[in-house]
Design an enzyme around this catalytic site. Structure first.
Site, PDB file in Angstrom:
ATOM      1  N   GLY A  46     -64.053 -33.260   9.760  1.00 41.02           N
ATOM      2  CA  GLY A  46     -64.936 -33.943  10.769  1.00 41.02           C
ATOM      3  C   GLY A  46     -64.510 -35.520  11.002  1.00 41.02           C
ATOM      4  N   GLN A  51     -65.640 -44.294  12.407  1.00 39.01           N
ATOM      5  CA  GLN A  51     -64.647 -44.052  11.852  1.00 39.01           C
ATOM      6  C   GLN A  51     -63.307 -44.594  12.238  1.00 39.01           C
ATOM      7  OE1 GLN A  51     -65.819 -40.034  10.067  1.00 39.01           O
ATOM      8  NE2 GLN A  51     -64.882 -41.000   8.271  1.00 39.01           N
ATOM      9  N   CYS A  94     -64.537 -38.172   2.398  1.00 31.71           N
ATOM     10  CA  CYS A  94     -64.630 -38.807   3.396  1.00 31.71           C
ATOM     11  C   CYS A  94     -63.340 -39.506   3.762  1.00 31.71           C
ATOM     12  CB  CYS A  94     -65.923 -39.974   3.253  1.00 31.71           C
ATOM     13  SG  CYS A  94     -66.203 -40.641   4.919  1.00 31.71           S
ATOM     14  N   LEU A  95     -62.904 -39.227   5.175  1.00 34.44           N
ATOM     15  CA  LEU A  95     -61.615 -39.905   5.383  1.00 34.44           C
ATOM     16  C   LEU A  95     -61.916 -41.719   5.408  1.00 34.44           C
ATOM     17  CD1 LEU A  95     -60.680 -37.722   8.555  1.00 34.44           C
ATOM     18  CD2 LEU A  95     -59.744 -37.882   6.306  1.00 34.44           C
ATOM     19  N   HIS A 126     -73.005 -34.823   7.383  1.00 37.19           N
ATOM     20  CA  HIS A 126     -72.240 -35.910   6.862  1.00 37.19           C
ATOM     21  C   HIS A 126     -71.734 -36.802   7.959  1.00 37.19           C
ATOM     22  CE1 HIS A 126     -68.439 -37.267   3.969  1.00 37.19           C
ATOM     23  NE2 HIS A 126     -68.442 -37.847   5.510  1.00 37.19           N
ATOM     24  N   GLU A 127     -71.369 -36.102   9.362  1.00 34.95           N
ATOM     25  CA  GLU A 127     -71.128 -36.914  10.279  1.00 34.95           C
ATOM     26  C   GLU A 127     -72.010 -37.548  11.007  1.00 34.95           C
ATOM     27  OE1 GLU A 127     -67.821 -37.429  10.439  1.00 34.95           O
ATOM     28  OE2 GLU A 127     -67.315 -35.786   8.954  1.00 34.95           O
ATOM     29  N   HIS A 130     -73.009 -40.847   9.527  1.00 37.37           N
ATOM     30  CA  HIS A 130     -72.118 -41.841  10.000  1.00 37.37           C
ATOM     31  C   HIS A 130     -72.747 -42.594  11.236  1.00 37.37           C
ATOM     32  CE1 HIS A 130     -68.556 -42.015   7.459  1.00 37.37           C
ATOM     33  NE2 HIS A 130     -68.240 -40.677   7.712  1.00 37.37           N
TER      34      HIS A 130
HETATM   35 ZN   LIG Z   1     -67.025 -39.363   6.607  1.00 38.93          ZN
END
Ligand SMILES: [Zn+2]
Length: 166
Positions: A46, A51, A94-95, A126-127, A130
């Site tokens: 995701g 991000q 997480c990226l 999670h997304e 963000h």
């Molecule tokens: Zn993340």
């Protein structure tokens, strides 16, 4: 299509609340294509627009297994309208917080645009977090969170780029 650089902790942009998308135009479609490519290359399951430094309420998700065909899904202005009382625990990463993983307990099922269960329920939450400047490390103990934030602040300083240090 082009990959876009992923911002990482402690970049303060990660804590922004992203703005609602008012219209879908060609630049948004380009961003969606770029985000799908960036997510697949990373690789990740995701990616939220913030991000890649775009503070708008957009995310892409692909929970297809490695051996399956990619199944990217796009969510514009997603909202979680219902969460189950039943909880589930997944190990999240997480990226934007590379190479750090921790177990996070969240509702096992959510209703967003569709009913999401299992891994998709965790990834969506999670997304969507963000979009409101919330990171998965906000769901773990303060001790663990402070430790990982310090670690990334130190790394940012070592990299000689003080501008992103909180
Ligand atoms: Zn993340």
């Amino acid at each position: 299509m082009a990959q876009r650089p992923i911002i990482i902790l402690p970049d303060p942009k990660l804590r922004l609340v992203s703005a609602k998308i008012e219209r879908v135009d060609d630049s948004l479609r380009r961003l969606i294509d770029d985000m799908i490519e960036t997510m697949h290359e990373a690789p990740g399951v995701g990616l939220a627009a913030i991000q890649v430094a775009e503070p708008i309420r957009l995310l892409v998700v692909d929970v297809a297994k490695k051996e399956e065909e990619p199944q990217p899904q796009v969510f514009i202005n997603p909202e979680i309208v219902w969460s189950s009382e039943e909880r589930a625990t997944y190990e999240e990463g997480c990226l934007s917080i590379p190479e750090y993983y921790a177990e996070v307990e969240r509702p096992a099922s959510v209703r967003a645009r569709t009913l999401a269960e299992g891994l998709l329920a965790t990834v969506l939450q999670h997304e969507i977090d963000h979009l409101d400047g919330v990171l998965f490390i906000d769901h773990i103990s303060k001790l663990k969170r402070d430790r990982v934030i310090k670690k990334f602040q130190k790394a940012a300083k070592r990299a000689g780029d003080g501008s992103h240090v909180l």
